[in-house]
Every structure is written in structure tokens, then in C-alpha cells.
Design a protein around this motif. Sequence first.
Motif, mmCIF file in Angstrom:
data_model
loop_
_atom_site.group_PDB
_atom_site.id
_atom_site.type_symbol
_atom_site.label_atom_id
_atom_site.label_comp_id
_atom_site.label_asym_id
_atom_site.label_seq_id
_atom_site.Cartn_x
_atom_site.Cartn_y
_atom_site.Cartn_z
ATOM 1 N N ALA A 17 0.807 -1.220 0.000
ATOM 2 C CA ALA A 17 0.000 0.000 0.000
ATOM 3 C C ALA A 17 0.841 1.271 0.000
ATOM 4 O O ALA A 17 0.402 2.303 -0.520
ATOM 5 N N LEU A 18 2.061 1.202 0.551
ATOM 6 C CA LEU A 18 2.801 2.431 0.841
ATOM 7 C C LEU A 18 4.215 2.500 0.279
ATOM 8 O O LEU A 18 4.805 3.586 0.223
ATOM 9 N N THR A 19 4.788 1.364 -0.121
ATOM 10 C CA THR A 19 6.170 1.332 -0.594
ATOM 11 C C THR A 19 6.192 1.262 -2.118
ATOM 12 O O THR A 19 5.268 0.720 -2.727
ATOM 13 N N ASP A 20 7.240 1.830 -2.736
ATOM 14 C CA ASP A 20 7.315 1.837 -4.197
ATOM 15 C C ASP A 20 7.420 0.410 -4.743
ATOM 16 O O ASP A 20 7.920 -0.502 -4.068
ATOM 17 N N ASP A 21 6.970 0.217 -5.977
ATOM 18 C CA ASP A 21 6.842 -1.114 -6.573
ATOM 19 C C ASP A 21 8.172 -1.860 -6.637
ATOM 20 O O ASP A 21 8.221 -3.076 -6.370
ATOM 21 N N ALA A 22 9.241 -1.172 -6.998
ATOM 22 C CA ALA A 22 10.540 -1.844 -7.120
ATOM 23 C C ALA A 22 10.985 -2.410 -5.777
ATOM 24 O O ALA A 22 11.485 -3.543 -5.701
ATOM 25 N N THR A 23 10.799 -1.639 -4.716
ATOM 26 C CA THR A 23 11.196 -2.113 -3.379
ATOM 27 C C THR A 23 10.289 -3.252 -2.932
ATOM 28 O O THR A 23 10.765 -4.216 -2.309
ATOM 29 N N VAL A 24 9.006 -3.177 -3.247
ATOM 30 C CA VAL A 24 8.082 -4.259 -2.897
ATOM 31 C C VAL A 24 8.513 -5.565 -3.552
ATOM 32 O O VAL A 24 8.538 -6.622 -2.916
ATOM 33 N N GLN A 25 8.892 -5.502 -4.823
ATOM 34 C CA GLN A 25 9.326 -6.709 -5.532
ATOM 35 C C GLN A 25 10.598 -7.284 -4.920
ATOM 36 O O GLN A 25 10.730 -8.505 -4.778
ATOM 37 N N LYS A 26 11.510 -6.409 -4.524
ATOM 38 C CA LYS A 26 12.762 -6.882 -3.918
ATOM 39 C C LYS A 26 12.500 -7.510 -2.555
ATOM 40 O O LYS A 26 13.069 -8.565 -2.223
ATOM 41 N N ILE A 27 11.631 -6.885 -1.753
ATOM 42 C CA ILE A 27 11.300 -7.449 -0.439
ATOM 43 C C ILE A 27 10.643 -8.811 -0.607
ATOM 44 O O ILE A 27 10.939 -9.758 0.140
ATOM 45 N N ASP A 28 9.757 -8.925 -1.574
ATOM 46 C CA ASP A 28 9.084 -10.199 -1.835
ATOM 47 C C ASP A 28 10.108 -11.297 -2.125
ATOM 48 O O ASP A 28 10.068 -12.384 -1.529
#
Length: 328
Positions: A244-255
Amino acid sequence: MRIVSGMRPTGKLHLGHYLGVLKNWIALQNDNDCRFFVADWHALSTSYEEKLNLRQLGRDLVKDWIAAGIDPERSTLFVQSAIKEHAELYVLLNMVTPLGWLERNPTYKDQLEQMRHKEIHTAGFLTYPVLQAADIILYGAEGVPIGEDQRPHLEITREIVRRFHHLFGCEIFKEPKEMLTPTSRLPGLDGRKMSKSYDNAIFLSDTTDEVWQKLRVAKTDPQRVRRNDPGDPDVCLVFDYHKALTDDATVQKIDADCRAGAIGCIDCKKICAASIERLLEPMRQRRADLDDDKIDAIVEAGNAAAKEEAGATMQRVNDAVFEISCHT
């Protein structure tokens, strides 16, 4: 388009309110004629026993709106109870609204079940949709931003409008259309619905330290014991916050890193806290410039504008009801 919507002043706003409602309001005000009101009479329909300081809660609500990005120069902000025409129209609409319409309302039935711990078998709660209809049509609303669960209420509003026009032979009101919004259902820090009553919310007015202390103990993947254990982001509520709050690139990396055991939960939470900070820090700065006197001045100006418009509408309504004549 004329937009009308309101919120009940029952407590501080949290991230769920921002993502589900306020973010949409902020976008709508850019290209539309918006009326946003403090629905303090509606708060009494379920919280009349709680002895809430509705006047101060209303101020705090408007303060949160403005801090989040609602611009009183572009949107009219007012308090429902300050405009007595809401009550006047509510009474008249109650006279012509069939009881069966209200008793069959699925939202009414659902909330009776969900709030069994409260005594809400009252006339005010049953006729909540009638007051809501008055709130909306008093200002000629063309669009009403709502979630899917509010669609039955808006259909009742349209039915009331049609019935009034049929009975009194005057077409005074517009039939408002729903503006369905993709509601971001952000879970609370314990996995339940985010709510102040569950003590599981991150509030828009929280400090940096308060945000971290809450997020630090938030639930993550229960199967992940050690830092390098592979995790499943799909069962981690912190990952919902990232989406909901983090940019898409960082979300993909965290995943990817979580599934590989390459990032620990604390490090993941620190990134999430930084994302929340980027949202809340500008709100804190705007809130610092707002005091009760400034909020009162903004609301008084909004009340005056709303009262003038509501008074003109009620003149036409009363002509129709008591003289059976139409003044357009």
C-alpha cells in the motif's frame, strides 16, 4: 461534478482511513466541486452512550483532513449539526419513506449483528439512511464516493428522491450516482480490521517513535523463526503495508528477499517504517500550523456557505410540501 461526502467524528484517523477514503477525497477535490462534512449526528446513531466530546472530535477530524491534503480553498468543509436544514429535510423525508425500505436494508441487518454488544435498536439507527439521503440531496450531489457496502444506502436515497417527486409533483433533487472507490483494506497490527477500539492502528497523528514502536511488534509470518528462514510475504501483514505504501521496485525486492531468507523481519519493518514516514511527515508539518482557532474559522466559513445553499434548497422543498407548488 458536485461531490458530497462525510465522516463521523468518533476518534483519530488512521492509515486505513487515509487509504480507504481520504486519498480519494484529495484526488476528487482537484477537478470537482466538493462538500465534505463532519457527520456528528450520524456518530450519535451508534455512539450515543459513549458521551463523546463531538465538538472537539469534529475539530480534530477536520485537522486530520487538512493535514492529509484536503484544501479548504478548494473544498467546502462544514459540520452537519450546524446546518439545521439537514434535520428539517430529514423529518420531511421520514414522513414519506416506507418503513419496509429501511428494515430490508442489508447494511442495517449486518450492523445489528456485528454490534450486538451495543444497544442500537433505536429509531435513529434504523433511519440512518434517511438522514444520509438528506445530507446528500440537500446540496445537489451528483456523485457520492462510497465503498461497495454503502451501495444499498445510496439506492435508498434515489428511491426516496423518486417518491418525493412523485408525491409532491416537483423535481427538486438530483439522483446521486455512486462513485465506487477501490477500498484499500489495510489490516491492523494484529491482523484484525484496523480500529482504535482494537488498539491496533497507526494514526495519522502518530509520532515517528510511536509508529516504530507499533510496527516493531507487528505480526509477521508465524512460520519464520530464524532470520535466514525462507518466509511467505503473502501471510505477513507488514507486506500488506508495503504493497500500500512502498514503491513497486522495493516491494518486488522485499518479496524476493523474504522468500529467499535474505532479509530479516526487523529490517523489513524498518523499510516499512520509512515508507510510513514519507507519508506522515508532511502531515505533521501541516498539522503543526493548525490550531483550534484556525480550524474553527475554516469550519465557520464552510458552515456559512453550506447554510446558504441548504436554505435555498429547503425553501423550494417547503413550497412543494406545504403549498404544493414548484419554485425553480
